[in-house]
Enzyme design. Sequence first.
Site, PDB file in Angstrom:
ATOM      1  N   HIS A 217      10.826   5.932   1.460  1.00  0.00           N
ATOM      2  CA  HIS A 217      10.092   5.488   0.277  1.00  0.00           C
ATOM      3  C   HIS A 217      10.844   4.387  -0.464  1.00  0.00           C
ATOM      4  CE1 HIS A 217       9.359   5.643  -4.120  1.00  0.00           C
ATOM      5  NE2 HIS A 217       8.096   5.641  -3.738  1.00  0.00           N
TER       6      HIS A 217
ATOM      7  N   ASN B 213      10.005  11.877   1.537  1.00  0.00           N
ATOM      8  CA  ASN B 213      11.062  11.177   2.262  1.00  0.00           C
ATOM      9  C   ASN B 213      11.539  10.030   1.387  1.00  0.00           C
ATOM     10  OD1 ASN B 213      12.727   9.801   4.037  1.00  0.00           O
ATOM     11  ND2 ASN B 213      11.335   9.952   5.776  1.00  0.00           N
TER      12      ASN B 213
ATOM     13  N   HIS C 168       3.504   4.779  11.612  1.00  0.00           N
ATOM     14  CA  HIS C 168       3.393   6.171  12.053  1.00  0.00           C
ATOM     15  C   HIS C 168       2.529   6.281  13.309  1.00  0.00           C
ATOM     16  CE1 HIS C 168       5.043   7.254   8.098  1.00  0.00           C
ATOM     17  NE2 HIS C 168       5.221   8.473   8.581  1.00  0.00           N
TER      18      HIS C 168
ATOM     19  N   TYR D  49       6.523  -3.073  -1.530  1.00  0.00           N
ATOM     20  CA  TYR D  49       5.714  -3.039  -2.750  1.00  0.00           C
ATOM     21  C   TYR D  49       6.197  -4.052  -3.784  1.00  0.00           C
ATOM     22  CZ  TYR D  49       3.467  -1.135  -6.934  1.00  0.00           C
ATOM     23  OH  TYR D  49       2.749  -0.987  -8.088  1.00  0.00           O
TER      24      TYR D  49
END
Length: 562
Positions: free
Chosen positions: A437, A433, A472, A445
Amino acid sequence: MFRLGTLTTMVGEDYTSIRHRQPSSTGHGTPEKNEMQKRSEAENPFQNSSNGWVDVDHGITKKMQLTAEAEELKPAFMKEVDSHFTEFVNRLIAKSVLLESSTATSTFPVATCSERDLHKTKGLRAPPEHGKLFTARRSLLDELFEVNHIRTIYHMFIALLILFILSTLVVDFIDEGRLVLEFDLLVFAFGKFPVVISTWLCMFLSTFILPYGLFLQWAQGHCCSSHRKIRSLFFGMLFMLFQSIGLGFGPTYVAVSYALPPASRFVIILEQVRLIMKAYSFIRENVPRVLSSAKEKSSTIPVPQVSQYLYFLFAPTLIYRDNYPRNPMIRWGYVATKFAQVIGSLFYAYYIFVRLCIPPFRNISQEPFNLRGLVLCIFNSILPGVLILFLVFFAFLHCWLNAFAEMLRFADRMFYKDWWNSTSYANYYRTWNVVVHDWLYYYAYRDFLWFFGKKFRAAAMLSVFAVSAAVHEYVLGVCFGYFYPVLFCLFMCFGMVFNFILNDRRKGPIWNVIMWTSLFLGQGVIICLYSQEWYAHQYCPLKNPTFLDYVKPRSWDCHIQI
């Protein structure tokens, strides 16, 4: 004559030239030339027999050897050409984007500190290499489906859907004596849809008005304020309150209080997460430009247009840009096809649940919970789990996003990459995905590394995994109505372990097999355990549950209460 014709066809012009040169060289050549001719004849693969015929078998064997050697060299040659061509195209795209960004002038409505500087608009944007580059490109499946071999696989899935439909109709006709076309599972899953529509409208309008309004008010007074930090902190807290309460708590409360069915909850919760991420991206991309403008003591502050923000809210990306690459026209036939494929995927999932999931799990709570039953349940759930995985990927990441991209003329269609070729889980997480990402990479990140330093890469990766796993599990927990952190454990335990074991250094085909095997097994675990817990909550309701009852999986001891 037949032998000579066959020989001419197999060996071609080389044999003809040899045959024509042989008489002249033997009749009129010097001794040196005759010696050279003998030497060349010794090296010649086609040997003459006593009657003048060429040894056809030897020629065919030599040709087959040359063909085999060429076939061995072809993959390496094509791989080398492909790598050089890909590198060349990537460099060309990067240079063109840099050139376009340096020469193009963006149009902003300008919030100024003085009216005389309205014409001095300055687009203060981070360099393109500091963020995602959007370029016009097609989705990978659209390109692959132009190959007949790949399209045949798509036809095989359609044939499987037809078999599911036929088996369901035949069984219902035998049991009921008539054709049953009620689709009761779909009606139940998407029940109370007017509540879903009204909740979505409230979420969308609040996301459209409040983040843009807060940013506009902050940007207009930031350059003239004498207490910039306090003012920025105040507006930042207002934005966080909207994110946590307006978009965070509100939709969740509606989904739970109205007891919405699972699919309706999925629509609300997934839209909630999407709008939170989009609002954050809008603020995250535009605030540094205002701060940079104030630092340079510029009299003009670039503020995006309302239409640009509205376009971003519908665009199939979570990374804000003032402008995106656009296609010249809309292919409405393509849009209709993609929406039809989404509807077909919904019916596909319906028949998978009706034929493969509901019958084995309906009475599973009447059986004692033991290791043998769990193992059989997991392996029996692999097939429906894998089919659901494929359907989610195809229906949402390909069809749904491409349909909206086509309607908005959004040209960058790289919503996913070739995740099926992954030999490592690190590459799988990057390519499954791409839309999500990119958001996690640039805003979780990289910002983590910017704040704490580049030496904390492992901690940054762990934090991204934790955030992704928590979101999730939050989505599944709210949509199913119970807390059962199976997906969280798979993410944080096995996902992290496989991410380091199956890393990018694993390149052989065996690692792709291992990746697929573990992925199949994980889908079986998810379908099995969540289905068991769902039916346990249906069969074993608790009258006065305690906090421990909400945390403890009910499927572990539901059979005792039956």
